[in-house]
Design an enzyme around this catalytic site. Structure first.
Site, short mmCIF file in Angstrom:
data_model
loop_
_atom_site.label_atom_id
_atom_site.label_comp_id
_atom_site.label_asym_id
_atom_site.label_seq_id
_atom_site.Cartn_x
_atom_site.Cartn_y
_atom_site.Cartn_z
N LYS A 177 0.85 -1.20 0.00
CA LYS A 177 0.00 0.00 0.00
C LYS A 177 0.89 1.26 0.00
O LYS A 177 1.87 1.31 -0.73
CB LYS A 177 -0.99 -0.05 1.18
CG LYS A 177 -1.92 -1.25 1.07
CD LYS A 177 -2.82 -1.44 2.25
CE LYS A 177 -2.15 -2.18 3.37
NZ LYS A 177 -3.05 -2.72 4.39
N ASP A 213 -5.26 -7.84 9.46
CA ASP A 213 -6.65 -7.36 9.49
C ASP A 213 -7.65 -8.39 8.97
O ASP A 213 -8.81 -8.42 9.41
CB ASP A 213 -6.81 -6.01 8.75
CG ASP A 213 -6.25 -6.02 7.34
OD1 ASP A 213 -5.62 -7.02 6.94
OD2 ASP A 213 -6.43 -5.02 6.62
#
Ligand code: BGC
Length: 473
Positions: A177, A213
Site C-alpha cells: 500500500k 486485518d
C-alpha cells in the site's frame, strides 16, 4: 459448466448502456478490462495452483501468494471476555483503542479510541520515526485515559504481510500500500514497537498479539457467527485468510485440526502469471507505484489503485479527443487526484458525476459524464469479478479439503471498497455463486449495520487480537 458460463457471460458483459449511444465508440478502450467467464475460471485455476505453492515446504520460498500461518487454530466461541488495548496500523491512520469484551452480552464495547494521522513523509521515512510516532500516540492515549498505570494486553492489527514466528514475533516480509519505511522489512515488528516504547521510558505494555486485518475480520465475525471461516478485506489493499487443514500446511508440524492461513493474495501475479490480463493502464499504475512489481493482483483490485486506473483511462480518451473536447484539466492530469471514492460516487448517480467532473475543472458534456460512469463501472466491476474469482478459489478449496458435496460457510468482510461502492458487493456475490456453485456463502460485513457508529465497528473488528492473548494465557 456451460450453463455457468452462459449465465456469467450475461452479467459480465451486460451494462445499463444502450449500444446505439455514442459512448460505444469508447468500448475498445474498455474491452481489455472485461474478463470473460472463462478467463475468470482460468484466474481461479491459476490461484488454486499458487495456493499450493505457498503451502508447500520447498515451493513456499519463491511463491508469490505467501500463505502465511497465523497460529490461530480456532474461531471464537463467544465466551471470551476482558479489557484490552488494540492498535491498528494499515491505512493512512493509526488507531489506538481501549476495548471491553463482555461474555454474557456477547458484546464488544469500545471504551475509548484515538486516531493519529500518519503523514505521507512518515510512511516513506525511517522505521524508527514511524514506531516513535506510534509509541507517542499510544502514550498520549494512555495518559489522557488514565491507563498508564495498568498493563493491559495489547492486540496489534498490523495489515502487512508478516511471517509470524510466534504470536508476539512477526517479521515484516515487505511493505505494501502506501508504506515504505526503511529498516523494517525483515525485522520483528513487535520488537520495533517495544524498542520505541523503551526509548520513551514513561510506560510499559503487557503481552502483545499480532494480527493481520483479515484475521481480525474473520475472528470478529466469528464471534457472532461460528461458521465464519474466511476473512476478506477489500479496502486500501486486498487480502483474505481462511481455515486450512493443518496437514496441508507443510511448513508446520502436526496433522490434526485447522489453522487460519493469511493468504496474502494481493501478491498473486508477482511472478508474471497474470501478465496476459494486465492492461497498459495496470502496467503504468504498477510502474509509477512506490513498489513496482509487488502486489500485482492488489493493484487491479483495491482502493489504493482503482481511482488511478480510471484517471489513466480518462486521460488517454481525452488525449484521443473522445472526452472533454480534448482538454485535460490540471487535476485530471495529476497522479492520485482522481480518488477511488469518486468511482463509488459517480456510479451512484449522474448528478454526482457532473459535480465531480466540475470540481476536477473539466469542461464536460452529458455524453462525457455518462462515458465516465461507464469507465468507472467497467473498472470497479473488474475488481469485483477478480475478487470473486479469488474467493471462489478459497471456498472451493475448503469444500474439497472436507470432501463435501456442498459447503455452507460465512465470509467476514471489511474494507471501504466493499462497504461503500453501490454495486460492488452484489456483483462479487453473484459472481462467486456462479464460480463456486456448490458453495452457499453468507457474507457478514464486520460492522454493525444498524448504525451503532464507526467507533464501535472499529472495536468489533479488532478485539480478536486481544482474544488471541487470552488463548496464550
Ligand atoms: C497487505 C495485507 C492486508 C491487506 C488489506 C495488503 O496490502 O499485504 O496484509 O491484509 O493489504 O489491508
Amino acid at each position: 459448466l456451460p450453463a455457468v458460463t452462459k449465465a456469467l457471460a450475461q452479467w459480465v458483459f451486460s451494462h445499463p448502456y444502450n449500444t446505439k449511444r455514442p459512448e460505444v465508440t469508447v468500448v475498445k478502450y474498455l474491452q481489455p478490462f472485461q474478463l470473460s467467464p472463462e478467463t475468470l475460471q482460468e484466474v481461479s485455476a491459476r490461484l488454486r495452483k499458487d495456493l499450493l505453492r505457498g503451502l508447500g515446504k520447498h515451493s513456499h520460498h519463491k511463491a508469490p501468494v505467501k500463505m502465511l500461518p497465523t497460529f490461530v487454530r480456532a474461531t471464537p466461541d463467544g465466551t471470551e471476555k476482558g479489557d484490552f488495548l488494540a492498535l491498528d496500523l494499515g491505512g493512512t491512520n493509526f488507531r489506538v483503542l481501549h476495548v471491553r469484551v463482555e461474555e454474557e452480552a456477547q458484546k464488544v464495547l469500545k471504551m475509548d479510541s484515538q486516531i493519529c494521522a500518519i503523514p505521507q513523509e512518515m510512511m516513506l521515512g525511517t522505521g524508527e520515526q514511524l514506531f516513535d510516532h506510534i509509541a507517542t500516540c499510544l502514550g498520549d492515549f494512555l495518559e489522557s485515559h488514565n491507563l498508564k498505570g495498568q498493563t493491559l494486553p495489547l492486540g496489534f492489527t498490523f495489515s502487512f504481510p508478516c511471517e509470524q514466528l510466534e504470536i508476539d514475533k512477526s517479521i515484516l516480509i515487505r511493505w505494501t500500500k502506501g508504506f515504505n519505511c526503511s529498516g523494517v522489512e525483515g525485522k520483528d515488528v513487535v520488537q520495533l514497537l517495544k524498542e520505541a516504547i523503551h526509548r520513551r521510558g514513561d510506560y510499559h505494555i503487557g503481552s502483545v498479539a499480532m494480527v493481520n486485518d483479515t484475521v481480525g475480520t474473520m475472528m470478529s465475525c466469528g464471534y457472532k457467527d461460528q461458521s465464519c471461516e474466511i476473512g476478506m478485506i477489500i479496502g486500501t489493499g486486498t487480502n483474505a485468510c481462511y481455515m486450512e487443514e493443518i496437514k496441508n500446511v507443510k511448513r508446520i508440524e502436526g496433522e490434526d485440526g485447522r489453522m487460519c492461513i493469511n493468504t496474502e493474495w494481493g501478491g498473486f501475479g508477482d511472478d508474471g502469471c497474470l501478465d496476459d490480463i494486465l492492461t497498459e493502464f495496470d502496467v503504468e499504475v504498477d510502474k509509477t507505484s512506490i513498489n513496482p512489481g509487488v502486489h500485482i493482483f492488489e493493484k487491479m483490485i483495491s482502493g489504493m489503485y482503482l481511482g488511478e486506473i480510471v484517471r489513466l483511462v480518462l486521460v488517454k480518451m481525452t488525449k484521443d479527443k473522445l472526452l472533454f473536447k480534448g482538454q485535460i484539466s490540471e487535476a485530471l492530469g495529476t497522479r492520485g487526484l482522481f480518488e477511488t471514492k469518486f468511482i463509488s460516487e459517480i456510479e451512484d448517480g449522474l448528478e454526482n458525476a457532473k459535480k465531480i467532473l466540475t470540481e476536477l475543472g473539466l469542461d464536460w458534456s452529458l455524453v462525457d459524464a455518462s462515458v465516465v460512469r461507464l469507465v468507472c463501472d467497467t473498472i470497479s466491476s473488474r475488481s469485483a469479478y477478480l475478487c470473486a474469482a479469488a474467493l471462489a478459489t478459497l471456498v472451493n478449496r475448503i469444500r474439497n479439503n472436507r470432501k463435501l458435496g456442498h459447503l455452507k460457510t460465512t465470509v467476514g468482510v471489511d474494507g471501504t471498497v466493499y462497504r461503500k461502492h453501490p454495486t460492488f458487493s452484489s456483483k462479487l456475490q453473484k459472481a462467486v455463486r456462479l464460480l463456486a456453485p456448490q458453495c452457499d456463502i453468507t457474507f457478514l460485513v464486520s460492522e454493525d449495520g444498524s448504525g451503532k457508529g464507526a467507533a464501535m465497528v472499529t472495536a468489533v473488528a479488532y478485539f480478536c487480537a486481544s482474544i488471541l492473548i487470552q488463548w496464550m494465557v
